[in-house]
Design an enzyme around this catalytic site. Structure first.
Site, PDB file in Angstrom:
ATOM      1  N   LYS A  90      -2.067  -1.578  -3.897  1.00 45.69           N
ATOM      2  CA  LYS A  90      -2.963  -0.426  -3.810  1.00 45.69           C
ATOM      3  C   LYS A  90      -2.153   0.868  -3.860  1.00 45.69           C
ATOM      4  O   LYS A  90      -1.145   0.961  -3.166  1.00 45.69           O
ATOM      5  CB  LYS A  90      -3.715  -0.509  -2.482  1.00 45.69           C
TER       6      LYS A  90
ATOM      7  N   LYS B  43       0.860  -1.180   0.000  1.00 49.10           N
ATOM      8  CA  LYS B  43       0.000   0.000   0.000  1.00 49.10           C
ATOM      9  C   LYS B  43       0.897   1.232   0.000  1.00 49.10           C
ATOM     10  O   LYS B  43       1.697   1.441   0.905  1.00 49.10           O
ATOM     11  CB  LYS B  43      -0.882  -0.009   1.244  1.00 49.10           C
TER      12      LYS B  43
HETATM   13  C1  PBG Z   1      -7.080   3.123   5.671  1.00 50.15           C
HETATM   14  C2  PBG Z   1      -7.445   3.005   4.265  1.00 50.15           C
HETATM   15  C3  PBG Z   1      -7.220   3.932   3.203  1.00 50.15           C
HETATM   16  C4  PBG Z   1      -7.896   3.423   2.098  1.00 50.15           C
HETATM   17  C5  PBG Z   1      -8.459   2.200   2.478  1.00 50.15           C
HETATM   18  N1  PBG Z   1      -8.155   1.950   3.812  1.00 50.15           N
HETATM   19  C6  PBG Z   1      -6.550   5.205   3.030  1.00 50.15           C
HETATM   20  C7  PBG Z   1      -5.536   5.887   3.765  1.00 50.15           C
HETATM   21  O1  PBG Z   1      -4.408   5.431   3.891  1.00 50.15           O
HETATM   22  O2  PBG Z   1      -5.878   6.993   4.216  1.00 50.15           O
HETATM   23  C8  PBG Z   1      -7.988   4.107   0.763  1.00 50.15           C
HETATM   24  C9  PBG Z   1      -9.119   3.750  -0.081  1.00 50.15           C
HETATM   25  C10 PBG Z   1      -9.413   4.630  -1.218  1.00 50.15           C
HETATM   26  O3  PBG Z   1      -8.800   5.689  -1.455  1.00 50.15           O
HETATM   27  O4  PBG Z   1     -10.342   4.261  -1.943  1.00 50.15           O
HETATM   28  N2  PBG Z   1      -5.852   2.942   6.112  1.00 50.15           N
END
Ligand code: PBG
Length: 341
Positions: A259, A206
């Protein structure tokens, strides 16, 4: 090695000349049973309310008939997997609503199970950022470098959240906080509590991405100080993603994830090529979704075609499943046969 002939023996247009032949030779096919639809349950409302920053997506009260209708409608379109996010009624330093027995996600899980039984595959996002008053995915502590997000004390909390989601009926928990060792700790906690059948879809690679903007608006989860670069990945790295994925598989992840998806298609391909045995999810995130919506709204491009082209590209890059806010619309397009290829 076979040598491939050139023109005039090779006329690639023969396999492109009409739709039926294009469909026969297509290497990639979109299938709604490979989509995962994100859903936002919110403890502060009585009726569904449209979100502001993720247009077309609603908040649902955790125990509402509308939530069940929405899931049922998606299931009629062959979407059977859902990723649940919760907006709690209160936030605090530890994010204690995240593991509360009557937390918003736990309530929604029990309600969906009581109404729809085991039919939907329920994934739950496991993180703290929507539950903490500081908006970080872990616990901030003071160190000689100022405020930092502490890894190991956060892991204990993740373990509690995982067990409470499992108790409430989750099929898979999806840790998204990017703490080191999160999969190991969660796997142990689930096993020790008798939930050996509950799986883990890890947000393995991520990235610290600008494309999460609209989502943070929906969750009210933007960090109140600093940013997430000390735990999410650096966009400049791809090999490191492979190492993250391998570590998660060793720690017990059943499904791994890259992601965001669109700016990281190379990473999806890299992971698929090196670990073809491991189911791979790609998260087509909120900013990617809104870019297409806004471009279509402005008449810059055809939104329906863009959605299907983008989802096809993510599948072609090697994703086995796609988490996407476009899931319902894409499934409707697929059902109606309005496919632009
Ligand atoms: C939480 C999380 C995030 C997303 C999913 N779970 C974002 C973040 O790191 O703030 C992003 C999902 C999206 O942008 O659709 N940690």
């Amino acid at each position: 090695m076979i040598s491939l002939p050139g023109f005039p023996r090779f006329r690639p247009r023969r396999l492109r000349s009409f739709k039926a032949i294009r469909d026969l030779v297509a290497e990639t096919r979109l299938d709604p049973s490979r989509f995962i639809l994100p859903i936002f349950v919110n403890d502060n409302i009585e009726k569904p309310v449209e979100t502001k920053s993720l247009e077309g997506h609603f908040y649902y009260p955790p125990r509402s008939p509308e939530l069940i209708e929405y899931i049922s409608k998606a299931m009629d379109l062959k979407i059977r997997a859902f990723l649940i996010f919760g907006i709690p009624s209160s936030k605090d330093y530890h994010g204690s609503q995240a593991w509360h027995r009557d937390g918003v996600v736990q309530k929604a899980l029990r309600y969906i199970r009581s109404e729809l039984g085991s039919k939907p595959v329920l994934f739950t996002d496991l993180c703290l950022c929507g539950y903490t008053d500081h908006g970080h995915c872990g616990l901030p502590v003071n160190s000689r470098r100022g405020m930092v997000i502490d890894n190991d004390s956060t892991l204990e909390i993740y373990a509690k959240i995982a067990v409470s989601h499992a108790e409430a009926g989750a099929d898979f928990v999806a840790p998204s906080g990017m703490m080191d060792g999160q999969v190991k700790v969660i796997r142990e906690a689930l096993d020790n509590s008798g939930f050996t059948d509950v799986g883990i879809m890890s947000y393995s690679a991520k990235y610290a991405s600008v494309f999460y903007g609209p989502f943070r608006g929906v969750m009210d989860s933007a960090p109140r100080f600093g940013d997430r670069r000390s735990y999410q990945m650096d966009p400049r790295n791809a090999w490191e993603a492979l190492r993250e994925v391998i570590a998660d598989v060793e720690e017990g992840a059943d499904i791994v994830m890259v992601k965001p998806a669109l700016a990281y298609l190379d990473v999806i391909r890299l992971v698929k090529d090196h670990l073809p045995q491991v189911p791979l999810a790609a998260y087509n995130v909120s900013g990617e979704y809104m870019m297409i919506r806004k471009a279509a709204e402005l008449g810059i491009l055809d939104g329906e075609t863009a959605i299907l082209e983008v989802l096809t590209a993510i599948a072609r890059a090697g994703a086995d499943m796609i988490i996407t806010y476009h899931a319902v619309e894409a499934a409707e397009l697929i059902r109606s046969g309005r496919i632009p290829f």
